[in-house]
Design a protein around this motif. Structure first.
Motif, short mmCIF file in Angstrom:
data_model
loop_
_atom_site.label_atom_id
_atom_site.label_comp_id
_atom_site.label_asym_id
_atom_site.label_seq_id
_atom_site.Cartn_x
_atom_site.Cartn_y
_atom_site.Cartn_z
N TYR A 148 6.40 5.41 -55.88
CA TYR A 148 7.78 5.83 -55.64
C TYR A 148 7.93 7.27 -56.11
O TYR A 148 7.31 7.69 -57.10
CB TYR A 148 8.75 4.92 -56.40
CG TYR A 148 8.61 3.47 -56.05
CD1 TYR A 148 9.05 2.98 -54.82
CD2 TYR A 148 8.03 2.56 -56.94
CE1 TYR A 148 8.92 1.63 -54.49
CE2 TYR A 148 7.90 1.22 -56.63
CZ TYR A 148 8.34 0.76 -55.40
OH TYR A 148 8.21 -0.56 -55.07
N TYR A 193 15.46 1.58 -54.83
CA TYR A 193 14.49 0.63 -55.39
C TYR A 193 13.25 1.42 -55.79
O TYR A 193 12.73 2.23 -55.01
CB TYR A 193 14.13 -0.43 -54.35
CG TYR A 193 13.20 -1.51 -54.86
CD1 TYR A 193 13.69 -2.58 -55.59
CD2 TYR A 193 11.83 -1.46 -54.61
CE1 TYR A 193 12.85 -3.58 -56.06
CE2 TYR A 193 10.98 -2.45 -55.08
CZ TYR A 193 11.49 -3.51 -55.79
OH TYR A 193 10.65 -4.49 -56.26
N GLN A 200 3.98 1.47 -58.05
CA GLN A 200 4.49 0.27 -57.36
C GLN A 200 4.21 -1.00 -58.16
O GLN A 200 5.03 -1.92 -58.18
CB GLN A 200 3.83 0.16 -55.99
CG GLN A 200 4.20 -1.10 -55.22
CD GLN A 200 3.38 -1.26 -53.96
OE1 GLN A 200 2.47 -0.48 -53.71
NE2 GLN A 200 3.67 -2.27 -53.17
N TYR A 206 15.66 -2.56 -59.14
CA TYR A 206 16.76 -2.00 -58.35
C TYR A 206 17.56 -1.06 -59.24
O TYR A 206 17.72 -1.30 -60.44
CB TYR A 206 17.67 -3.11 -57.83
CG TYR A 206 17.03 -3.98 -56.76
CD1 TYR A 206 17.21 -3.69 -55.41
CD2 TYR A 206 16.25 -5.08 -57.10
CE1 TYR A 206 16.64 -4.47 -54.43
CE2 TYR A 206 15.67 -5.87 -56.13
CZ TYR A 206 15.87 -5.56 -54.79
OH TYR A 206 15.29 -6.34 -53.82
N ASN A 254 20.26 -6.75 -48.55
CA ASN A 254 19.19 -7.33 -49.37
C ASN A 254 17.86 -7.00 -48.71
O ASN A 254 17.53 -7.54 -47.66
CB ASN A 254 19.39 -8.85 -49.48
CG ASN A 254 18.35 -9.50 -50.37
OD1 ASN A 254 17.40 -8.86 -50.82
ND2 ASN A 254 18.52 -10.79 -50.63
N ASN A 255 17.09 -6.11 -49.32
CA ASN A 255 15.80 -5.72 -48.74
C ASN A 255 14.70 -6.71 -49.06
O ASN A 255 13.54 -6.51 -48.66
CB ASN A 255 15.38 -4.33 -49.24
CG ASN A 255 15.08 -4.33 -50.74
OD1 ASN A 255 15.80 -4.95 -51.52
ND2 ASN A 255 14.05 -3.62 -51.15
N GLY A 256 15.03 -7.81 -49.75
CA GLY A 256 14.03 -8.81 -50.09
C GLY A 256 13.87 -9.89 -49.05
O GLY A 256 13.06 -10.79 -49.20
N ASP A 287 10.73 -3.02 -44.01
CA ASP A 287 10.33 -1.78 -44.66
C ASP A 287 10.26 -0.62 -43.67
O ASP A 287 11.27 -0.28 -43.06
CB ASP A 287 9.01 -1.97 -45.40
CG ASP A 287 8.90 -1.01 -46.59
OD1 ASP A 287 9.75 -1.10 -47.48
OD2 ASP A 287 7.99 -0.17 -46.58
N THR A 420 9.43 -9.12 -52.51
CA THR A 420 9.50 -8.06 -51.52
C THR A 420 8.85 -8.56 -50.22
O THR A 420 8.11 -9.55 -50.24
CB THR A 420 8.76 -6.80 -52.00
OG1 THR A 420 7.36 -7.11 -52.13
CG2 THR A 420 9.32 -6.33 -53.33
N THR A 422 6.31 -7.66 -48.48
CA THR A 422 4.85 -7.78 -48.54
C THR A 422 4.43 -8.92 -49.46
O THR A 422 3.57 -9.74 -49.09
CB THR A 422 4.23 -6.46 -49.02
OG1 THR A 422 4.57 -5.41 -48.12
CG2 THR A 422 2.71 -6.56 -49.07
N LYS A 424 6.11 -11.51 -50.30
CA LYS A 424 6.52 -12.76 -49.66
C LYS A 424 5.49 -13.21 -48.64
O LYS A 424 5.08 -14.37 -48.61
CB LYS A 424 7.90 -12.57 -49.03
CG LYS A 424 8.40 -13.73 -48.20
CD LYS A 424 9.81 -13.38 -47.70
CE LYS A 424 10.19 -14.18 -46.51
NZ LYS A 424 11.51 -13.83 -45.99
N SER A 466 -0.94 -6.52 -55.73
CA SER A 466 0.01 -7.49 -55.16
C SER A 466 -0.09 -8.85 -55.85
O SER A 466 0.94 -9.46 -56.17
CB SER A 466 -0.24 -7.64 -53.65
OG SER A 466 -0.01 -6.43 -52.97
#
Length: 639
Positions: A148, A193, A200, A206, A254-256, A287, A420, A422, A424, A466
């Protein structure tokens, strides 16, 4: 009403206030070669920039205009690397690795550059502004290569070069932030985020803080921080300062989750509080494959929003200023309020009586099912699916896949939004392979699906990051972990409930020849299968085989129930099974024949005919041909 106490009424009214309450879809556009979006707030136009042409959508005229390029082409980047410059009336395409702004001139219909080579951006989902001080582009934040960002990028048009200023001491690294100018031409940056370290894999979170940037010297001042919500959100790339007040608007989502939705929210800077408006806009978020923004068109007094997911573009409008329902619903005058309270009392009284009666009959029904066969088919009520008591969802240490992905931790908190997109997908694919094969998914298969464009070392690093983040989430559920055996990854869990695992276990049990499932086992299976398809909110290539496998397994099992002699005699159960089959295969001819024949035999002829008509319409919509069997002939098939 106020003067003479004479109540006014309206029949079939069309209220102008509704346009201030609900978003109206203006149009849907399919644009396969879409590269980006730019907005012209003054003229009320969205520009959809493609590889060979631009599509202009005007809110003023409600018309579409296609502008083919006569020369050059835009830079090939993600959706947010375009901006409309009002002073030159040009669209600018920019790339941080190129010290030239690629300008589109509407009169010549030409781009100033012709470089179409795709470069993976290092600052995706950044936010930007054209400085009112000097007319240059200033951007903040973004994400790329697992990091980020918290840099300002400033393009100097005289020097024709980018300069970078690190602001991590003042604003934590992030992407998915919103920004906009206030009345004093200060640049406001809100939310996003990211993580304090910028990495990452380390404590991503958030942000709900607001900053003011002086564009003369890029000095930063924190204005406030809003309270963390129960369900996390990020804003769209734009915020609109409300004139004459200490508040601003933006769209939040909600970006999740993939099947998300945008809601307008007003943030009060002075009190650090915010209000979310009731209506929403559907938004599929994946994304870098998704983008959303909006603007205020002063001339028509409309907020105009655009959502992008791959080639799908949708444009919505809402009359300005936006209103809450409490702003438009008139309350009764004081001398009539006793009527409202009386009605409320009556409703509450009726509700209590209804609840007590339902509880009494439910207990009676439960005793009957414990000491006798399934309910009698002599009455109409026996046909209702509600007659079968459906168990409540477990809300602690549980993972659901049917009718949508949902996860509860050991405290009963819904933590689905913490996954997130990915994370998920990685969790789901390992879980599904574990349930289907027992041994899980190979490392090479994981790399092929998620990191096909990376080197082996880079893929391994991404995979380890991840899985490390996933393990941190799974620790909140109960005894559940990712384990590696040889070259395979699988999920191991104890004390964690999953509807998919239970459904698969029952299917395996029914396949054993010596096993003769009880009526309660069959009913439990139908309950689960009736919940819906597996993961409808996940749309990706690799999941199609699992959905097909799941559907075929469910249909085979349900059809095996219908053939049993004891089940054939139980009309309510047969009807329930037929409904369940139609839920997974909406044009299953055997199931509709069974359903219609049972309903018709029990005197529900109108219901049977309605079911047949609905089936025939669905049949024609899917197959493009009329259903050949007439209603009366269908009844004879199962008579």
């Amino acid at each position: 009403d106020d003067v003479s106490k004479m109540k006014a009424t309206v029949n079939n009214g069309v209220w102008l206030t509704d346009k201030h309450l609900k978003w109206e879809k203006q149009r849907s556009i399919k644009m396969p070669d879409l590269l980006g979006v730019a907005k012209n707030e003054l003229d009320g136009v969205f520009y959809l920039i493609g590889k060979k042409f631009i599509v202009a959508s005007s809110v003023s005229t409600n018309l579409l205009d296609t502008i083919a390029y006569s020369n050059g082409c835009p830079y090939s980047n993600y959706y947010d690397f375009f901006v409309y410059d009002h002073s030159s009336r040009e669209i600018w395409s920019y790339d941080f690795s190129t010290n030239t702004i690629n300008r589109f001139n509407f009169e010549s219909r030409a781009w100033s550059q012709s470089d179409s080579v795709y470069k993976e951006p290092d600052y995706s989902h950044h936010t930007k502004v054209i400085s009112p001080i000097n007319g240059d582009i200033v951007t903040f934040g973004g994400y790329g290569h697992y990091t980020y960002k918290s840099q300002f990028h400033c393009y100097d048009s005289l020097q024709r070069s980018w300069s970078t200023l690190d602001t991590s001491k003042y604003i934590a690294p992030r992407y998915l932030s919103a920004s906009g100018l206030d009345e004093n031409n200060r640049w406001l940056i809100f939310g996003g985020y990211g993580s304090i370290s910028g990495r990452q894999e380390v404590s991503a979170e958030y942000f709900y803080d607001l900053y003011s940037v002086d564009l003369k010297n890029l000095s930063v001042r924190k204005l406030c921080a809003f309270k963390d919500p129960k369900v996390p959100f990020v804003p769209c790339e734009t915020l609109i300062k409300k004139p004459g007040s200490e508040s601003f608007y933006t769209l939040i989502y909600n970006n999740g989750k993939f099947a998300s939705s945008l809601r307008l929210a007003e943030f009060d800077i002075s009190n650090a509080e915010y209000t979310v408006f009731p209506d929403s806009i559907p938004y599929n978020f994946s994304d870098v494959e998704s983008f959303c923004t909006f603007y205020l068109h002063q001339k028509s007094s409309q907020l105009v929003a655009v959502t992008v997911h791959k080639a799908d573009v949708e444009i919505y409008s809402l009359a300005y200023p936006p209103l809450l329902m409490s702003d438009v619903i008139q309350t009764e005058s004081g001398d009539r309020r006793w009527i409202i309270w009386m009605l409320i009392g009556v409703v509450i009284f009726i509700g209590i009586i209804s609840y007590l009666l339902r509880s009494f009959y439910r207990k009676k029904s439960e005793k009957k099912m414990q000491h006798s066969d399934m309910p009698s088919v002599s009455g109409v009520e026996s046909l209702s699916v509600e007659n079968f008591e459906i168990p409540q969802r477990k809300s602690k240490s549980s993972i659901y896949f049917l009718d949508g992905f949902q996860v509860f931790d050991k405290e009963g908190e819904d933590i689905t939004a913490l996954f997130t997109p990915t994370l998920k997908q990685i969790f789901i694919i390992v879980f599904l392979y574990t349930v289907k094969t027992g041994r899980g998914i190979s490392t090479s298969k994981l790399n092929e699906i998620f990191w096909f464009d990376k080197s082996e070392a880079s893929a391994r690093n991404n995979r380890n990051v991840s899985i490390s983040k996933l393990r941190g989430l799974l620790d909140r559920i109960s005894t559940i972990d990712f384990e590696q055996e040889s070259t395979y990854w699988r999920v191991r869990m104890e004390g964690v409930y999953s509807d998919l695992v239970e459904l698969s276990s029952l299917s395996e049990l029914f396949r054993v020849p010596a096993t003769y499932p009880s009526e309660s086992d069959i009913l439990r299976y139908v309950h689960l299968a009736y919940s819906g398809e597996i993961l409808p909110d996940v749309q990706t290539d690799w999941i199609d085989e699992f959905k097909a496998y799941f559907t075929n397994s469910v249909l085979d099992t349900l059809n095996s129930f219908i053939g049993r002699e004891d089940v054939k005699k139980n009309d309510p159960l047969i009807l329930y099974i037929a409904d369940c089959i139609l839920k997974h295969d909406s044009i299953n001819e055997d199931a509709i024949a069974i359903k219609c024949s049972i309903l018709y035999r029990l005197g529900k002829k109108g219901v049977a005919k309605n079911a047949y008509d609905s089936f025939a319409r669905e049949y024609k919509n899917l197959l493009g041909t009329e259903y050949a069997i007439q209603f009366n002939d269908l009844l004879e098939l199962k008579s």
